[in-house]
Design a protein around this motif. Structure first.
Motif, short mmCIF file in Angstrom:
data_model
loop_
_atom_site.label_atom_id
_atom_site.label_comp_id
_atom_site.label_asym_id
_atom_site.label_seq_id
_atom_site.Cartn_x
_atom_site.Cartn_y
_atom_site.Cartn_z
N ASN A 35 -22.92 14.40 5.92
CA ASN A 35 -21.38 14.62 6.34
C ASN A 35 -20.61 15.88 5.54
OD1 ASN A 35 -20.19 11.70 7.11
ND2 ASN A 35 -21.69 11.27 5.58
N TRP A 36 -21.71 16.68 5.21
CA TRP A 36 -21.27 18.15 4.45
C TRP A 36 -20.35 18.66 5.56
CZ3 TRP A 36 -22.39 22.87 6.60
CH2 TRP A 36 -23.20 22.73 7.59
N ASP A 37 -20.46 18.53 6.92
CA ASP A 37 -19.80 19.45 7.91
C ASP A 37 -18.83 18.60 8.67
OD1 ASP A 37 -21.66 18.12 9.16
OD2 ASP A 37 -22.19 19.69 10.63
N LYS A 38 -18.52 17.56 8.23
CA LYS A 38 -17.77 16.29 8.65
C LYS A 38 -16.24 16.37 8.01
CE LYS A 38 -20.98 13.51 10.90
NZ LYS A 38 -22.37 14.43 10.74
N GLY A 39 -15.23 16.06 8.82
CA GLY A 39 -13.96 15.94 8.02
C GLY A 39 -13.88 14.70 7.19
N ASP A 40 -13.14 14.78 6.34
CA ASP A 40 -12.92 13.60 5.28
C ASP A 40 -11.63 12.60 5.79
OD1 ASP A 40 -14.70 13.86 2.81
OD2 ASP A 40 -13.48 15.76 2.69
N PRO A 41 -11.57 11.51 5.44
CA PRO A 41 -10.67 10.70 6.15
C PRO A 41 -9.32 11.01 5.96
CG PRO A 41 -12.31 9.32 5.16
CD PRO A 41 -12.51 10.69 4.71
N THR A 42 -8.91 11.82 4.59
CA THR A 42 -7.50 12.41 4.33
C THR A 42 -7.87 13.76 4.19
OG1 THR A 42 -6.82 10.40 3.63
CG2 THR A 42 -5.61 12.49 3.04
N ASP A 43 -7.49 14.85 4.39
CA ASP A 43 -7.65 16.42 4.34
C ASP A 43 -6.68 16.86 3.33
OD1 ASP A 43 -8.08 18.88 4.39
OD2 ASP A 43 -7.25 19.31 6.50
N PHE A 44 -7.08 17.14 2.02
CA PHE A 44 -6.44 17.48 0.88
C PHE A 44 -6.21 19.10 1.08
CE2 PHE A 44 -7.46 13.26 -0.28
CZ PHE A 44 -6.48 12.81 -1.31
N GLY A 45 -6.85 19.84 2.06
CA GLY A 45 -7.02 21.31 1.92
C GLY A 45 -8.23 21.53 1.23
#
Length: 420
Positions: free
Chosen positions: A257-267
């Motif tokens: 998952n290193w290059d996948k988005g997180d469920p919530t983007d904190f910046g």
């Protein structure tokens, strides 16, 4: 393809010596870059501010950049040479195991790897000898295949690096050349492992390695080793941890998952990524019935709405998303700070500000990442979000981090939750 005889004649000690020499050269190049900036660029910028001074400082900065590029290239060569050392050493162990099996079964391995057996008197004797011959052949094939793969990867990488000696962009050297070499080294190590072989071959391969080689493999490729059919159960247990969460799944999550988005983007998702990986590995949330995510001693996700600006404020506890909070929470609740000599895959790296930085107070922990591999020479590979990197070298990247952000104190923490 590398021949059986060629592997027998290979001298891993020479590769090891060469690897060490490239590493030393890399250190000299980095020291030269720092000296040029500290004793050339900086004094000129502070004391000679006219056009001539600026021109002189620019020349020193250009030279410093060239030495920094040289550092990245030389360290990349060191990584690949180290990968070749490991490939040959493990192949030699595998071939010794093949020879011991051959002796046990009354078989002979020729200098070219050809297996011959005693004369057989009938079909039954031939059929009985067949499985023994196959076991020896499988080990020989594994040794030849792993060194052949390593040889091809190393040759291609050395050619690529040799063609980049005129490069003057340190960022490109770091993010493209050094990072790619780090991945090639990991490919070489993965090729040393008999992933597609039957359990008997795997057991014999593992048994043929020295105790140090087995330890090295567990540190460098924990996911492959833990999932290899034929590996002893106690090895799997050791890799996965004490049962509070699965360290192998933690590493697997990071690598996947290193290059996948997180469920919530904190910046800045570095700590959110670490927490998500720990949670995916089985670490249970520490919840608070009355205060929920606002409790300063909780590690939890509340009820995300799917709207980032809302969820960043309400859906996650600070211990989940903020590096310093996360570090202190883990240490407060059973975690242990470990030395670089004791680091293992699944440990967490925290970056604590140790030098001047206008935006980060000294002593503040501001970044987190996951240790995903430890090389035989002790080099730490880590994986992270923001910026997103997979299996990159701590040693190789720390200079660039300190160049831009100031000196760092790297703290390594092994979580061990005490709330369940």
């Amino acid at each position: 393809m590398v021949s059986y005889e060629g592997i027998n004649n290979a001298r891993p000690s020479k590769w090891k010596t060469a690897s060490g020499e490239w590493h030393s050269l890399a250190g000299y190049a980095l020291a030269a870059a720092k000296d040029l900036r500290d004793y050339g660029v900086k004094p000129l910028a502070e004391n000679w501010t006219d056009e001539v001074g600026r021109a002189a400082a620019g020349k020193f900065e250009k030279l410093a950049n060239q030495f920094e590029v040289a550092y990245d290239i030389l360290l990349a060569v060191n990584m690949v040479a180290d990968g070749m050392t490991t490939a040959i050493e493990t192949a030699h162990s595998t071939m010794r195991e093949a020879q011991q099996l051959a002796d046990q079964y009354g078989l002979t391995i020729g200098v070219d790897g050809t297996i011959t057996g005693p004369p057989v008197r009938n079909r039954t004797e031939a059929e009985e000898l067949g499985p023994y011959r196959s076991q020896v052949q499988d080990l020989i094939d594994q040794a030849v295949e792993q060194v052949t793969t390593a040889d091809k990867l190393a040759a291609a990488e050395f050619t690529k690096l040799a063609n980049q000696t005129g490069l003057t962009d340190p960022d490109k050297a770091l993010n493209e050349l050094q990072t790619h070499a780090s991945h090639v080294q990991m490919e070489m190590l993965a090729a040393d492992i008999p992933v597609d072989q039957d359990p008997t071959t795997v057991r014999q391969w593992w048994g043929g390695l020295t105790a140090q080689q087995r330890k090295d493999m567990m540190l460098a490729e924990p996911v492959l080793i833990a999932n290899l059919n034929g590996i002893p159960e106690d090895v799997r247990t050791d890799l996965r941890g004490n049962g509070k969460y699965d360290r192998v799944k933690l590493v697997q999550y990071a690598l996947d998952n290193w290059d996948k988005g997180d469920p919530t983007d904190f910046g800045n998702n570095c700590t959110n990524f670490v927490s998500n990986a720990l949670h995916a590995a089985g670490m249970k949330e520490k919840t608070s019935f009355w205060e929920g995510t606002t409790d300063d001693d909780s590690w939890m996700i509340g009820n995300p709405s799917g709207i980032d600006w809302v969820d960043k404020k309400l859906a996650y506890s600070d211990n989940w998303t903020a590096a310093e909070n996360n570090q202190n929470f883990m240490l407060r609740h059973g975690g242990q700070e470990v030395s670089r000599a004791d680091v293992k895959p699944g440990d967490i790296l925290y970056y604590e500000q140790a030098g001047p930085n206008d935006s980060i107070e000294k002593g503040t922990t501001h970044h987190a990442a996951i240790v995903t591999a430890v090389m035989p020479d002790g080099e730490i590979k880590y994986t992270q979000h923001t910026d997103s990197y997979q299996n990159v070298s701590l040693e190789g990247r720390i200079n660039a981090t300190e160049k831009h952000e100031g000196a760092q104190n790297i703290r390594i923490v092994r979580p061990n939750p005490d709330w369940y």
